[in-house]
Design an enzyme around this catalytic site. Structure first.
Site, PDB file in Angstrom:
ATOM      1  N   SER A   1       0.911   1.022  13.013  1.00 40.14           N
ATOM      2  CA  SER A   1       0.731   1.746  11.758  1.00 40.14           C
ATOM      3  C   SER A   1       0.338   3.193  11.997  1.00 40.14           C
ATOM      4  O   SER A   1      -0.434   3.490  12.910  1.00 40.14           O
ATOM      5  CB  SER A   1      -0.357   1.069  10.913  1.00 40.14           C
ATOM      6  OG  SER A   1      -0.620   1.841   9.758  1.00 40.14           O
TER       7      SER A   1
ATOM      8  N   LYS B   1       5.349   8.800  13.866  1.00 36.98           N
ATOM      9  CA  LYS B   1       6.731   8.357  13.673  1.00 36.98           C
ATOM     10  C   LYS B   1       7.493   9.543  13.065  1.00 36.98           C
ATOM     11  O   LYS B   1       6.901  10.253  12.258  1.00 36.98           O
ATOM     12  CB  LYS B   1       6.788   7.177  12.684  1.00 36.98           C
ATOM     13  CG  LYS B   1       6.043   5.919  13.162  1.00 36.98           C
ATOM     14  CD  LYS B   1       5.928   4.882  12.042  1.00 36.98           C
ATOM     15  CE  LYS B   1       4.982   3.759  12.435  1.00 36.98           C
ATOM     16  NZ  LYS B   1       4.765   2.766  11.369  1.00 36.98           N
TER      17      LYS B   1
ATOM     18  N   ASP C   1       9.635  -0.222   6.619  1.00 36.88           N
ATOM     19  CA  ASP C   1      10.167   0.130   5.296  1.00 36.88           C
ATOM     20  C   ASP C   1      10.516   1.614   5.203  1.00 36.88           C
ATOM     21  O   ASP C   1      10.956   2.084   4.147  1.00 36.88           O
ATOM     22  CB  ASP C   1       9.143  -0.202   4.196  1.00 36.88           C
ATOM     23  CG  ASP C   1       7.932   0.697   4.263  1.00 36.88           C
ATOM     24  OD1 ASP C   1       7.453   0.967   5.390  1.00 36.88           O
ATOM     25  OD2 ASP C   1       7.467   1.153   3.207  1.00 36.88           O
TER      26      ASP C   1
ATOM     27  N   THR D   1       0.814  -1.215   0.000  1.00 32.08           N
ATOM     28  CA  THR D   1       0.000   0.000   0.000  1.00 32.08           C
ATOM     29  C   THR D   1       0.850   1.270   0.000  1.00 32.08           C
ATOM     30  O   THR D   1       0.338   2.350  -0.266  1.00 32.08           O
ATOM     31  CB  THR D   1      -0.948   0.006   1.217  1.00 32.08           C
ATOM     32  OG1 THR D   1      -0.268  -0.628   2.298  1.00 32.08           O
ATOM     33  CG2 THR D   1      -2.247  -0.727   0.911  1.00 32.08           C
TER      34      THR D   1
HETATM   35  C1  BG6 Z   1       1.668   5.309   6.894  1.00 34.35           C
HETATM   36  C2  BG6 Z   1       2.166   5.488   5.488  1.00 34.35           C
HETATM   37  O1  BG6 Z   1       1.597   3.954   7.187  1.00 34.35           O
HETATM   38  O2  BG6 Z   1       0.373   5.889   7.056  1.00 34.35           O
HETATM   39  C3  BG6 Z   1       2.101   6.954   5.091  1.00 34.35           C
HETATM   40  O3  BG6 Z   1       3.509   5.032   5.411  1.00 34.35           O
HETATM   41  C4  BG6 Z   1       0.703   7.505   5.312  1.00 34.35           C
HETATM   42  O4  BG6 Z   1       2.458   7.068   3.729  1.00 34.35           O
HETATM   43  C5  BG6 Z   1       0.308   7.283   6.767  1.00 34.35           C
HETATM   44  O5  BG6 Z   1       0.651   8.888   5.017  1.00 34.35           O
HETATM   45  C6  BG6 Z   1      -1.092   7.802   7.081  1.00 34.35           C
HETATM   46  O6  BG6 Z   1      -2.050   7.050   6.413  1.00 34.35           O
HETATM   47  P1  BG6 Z   1      -3.574   7.424   6.279  1.00 34.35           P
HETATM   48  O7  BG6 Z   1      -4.181   6.195   5.660  1.00 34.35           O
HETATM   49  O8  BG6 Z   1      -4.109   7.667   7.670  1.00 34.35           O
HETATM   50  O9  BG6 Z   1      -3.671   8.626   5.432  1.00 34.35           O
HETATM   51 MG    MG Z   2       5.560   1.706   5.928  1.00 32.71          MG
END
Ligand code: BG6
Ligand code: MG
Length: 216
Positions: A113, A144, A169, A16
């Site tokens: 995440s 992060k 990553d 993703t």
């Molecule tokens: C992280 C991704 O896991 O989630 C980022 O590496 C992304 O690229 C972030 O901006 C926030 O994600 P979302 O889905 O809440 O916009």
């Molecule tokens: Mg990542």
């Protein structure tokens, strides 16, 4: 001794990270701001609004808060369209096997995440049953490279950070793992993830024995 493995989602469990890039790229193109894969590395692991800010900073563009929120929402709508295609076939190589082995050997498994879409992606991949605890953006205050998301996961799993491996990553993610006092395993380019204890191209062939040697 290895007690838990805490995985990042985007770019580790499934690709993703590519969809995040494509959605930001469309938005940046519309705004006339230069954006490429190299600059995108800085956005990886970083939350939605902070990612938008990095894009605007590149062009020295300042916008009122509400316009920023609208742009972030627009990116998320594009992203949500892209992740509609996610199925269990989109697990990255080696992931399913490693998750199964960790479960079998009684090693705790967490997810850390930065994404508010983490739950939806995990459900589409049909891997919820492998995770003992999931921490997503909704549960975290500081993005992060702050270690909060990894520390919250370790706490919920009931394990000491020193006994955890974090899998990432993103540069920001590897930094967060180090700040949490955990051992980072990087997925991707060793030139970008040099601070990780070890960097591999993918989780294919990764197993509990190899992970254990990283922290003992
Ligand atoms: C992280 C991704 O896991 O989630 C980022 O590496 C992304 O690229 C972030 O901006 C926030 O994600 P979302 O889905 O809440 O916009
Ligand atoms: Mg990542």
């Amino acid at each position: 001794k290895l007690a838990a493995v805490i995985f990042d989602l985007d770019g580790v469990i499934t690709d993703t990270a590519e969809y995040h890039y494509l959605a930001w790229k469309e938005l940046a193109d519309e705004l006339g701001i230069p954006f490429d894969r190299e600059y995108n590395e800085k956005l990886k692991g970083v939350d939605r609004l902070a990612s938008l800010q990095l894009i605007l900073d590149r062009a020295g563009k300042e916008l009122p808060e509400e316009e920023k929120l609208a742009l972030a929402t627009s990116k998320n709508e594009r992203y949500k369209k892209l992740i509609q295609q996610v199925t269990p076939d989109d697990l990255l190589p080696g992931v399913k096997e490693l998750l199964a082995e960790l479960r079998e050997k009684g090693i705790k498994v967490g997810l850390a995440s930065a994404s508010k879409n983490a739950g939806a992606v995990i459900r589409s991949l049909q891997v919820e049953a492998y995770f003992d605890h999931i921490v997503d953006a909704a549960a975290v205050e500081i993005s992060k490279p702050d270690p909060e998301v990894f520390l919250k996961a370790a706490e919920a799993l009931g394990v000491h950070p020193a006994h955890c491996i974090g899998v990432e990553d993103a540069e920001a993610g590897v930094e967060a793992i180090l700040l949490a006092g955990m051992t980072p395993l990087g997925i991707g380019d060793p030139k970008l993830l040099g601070r990780a204890k070890k960097v591999v191209g993918s989780l294919e062939g990764m197993d509990v024995e190899k992970l254990s040697t990283l922290i003992s």
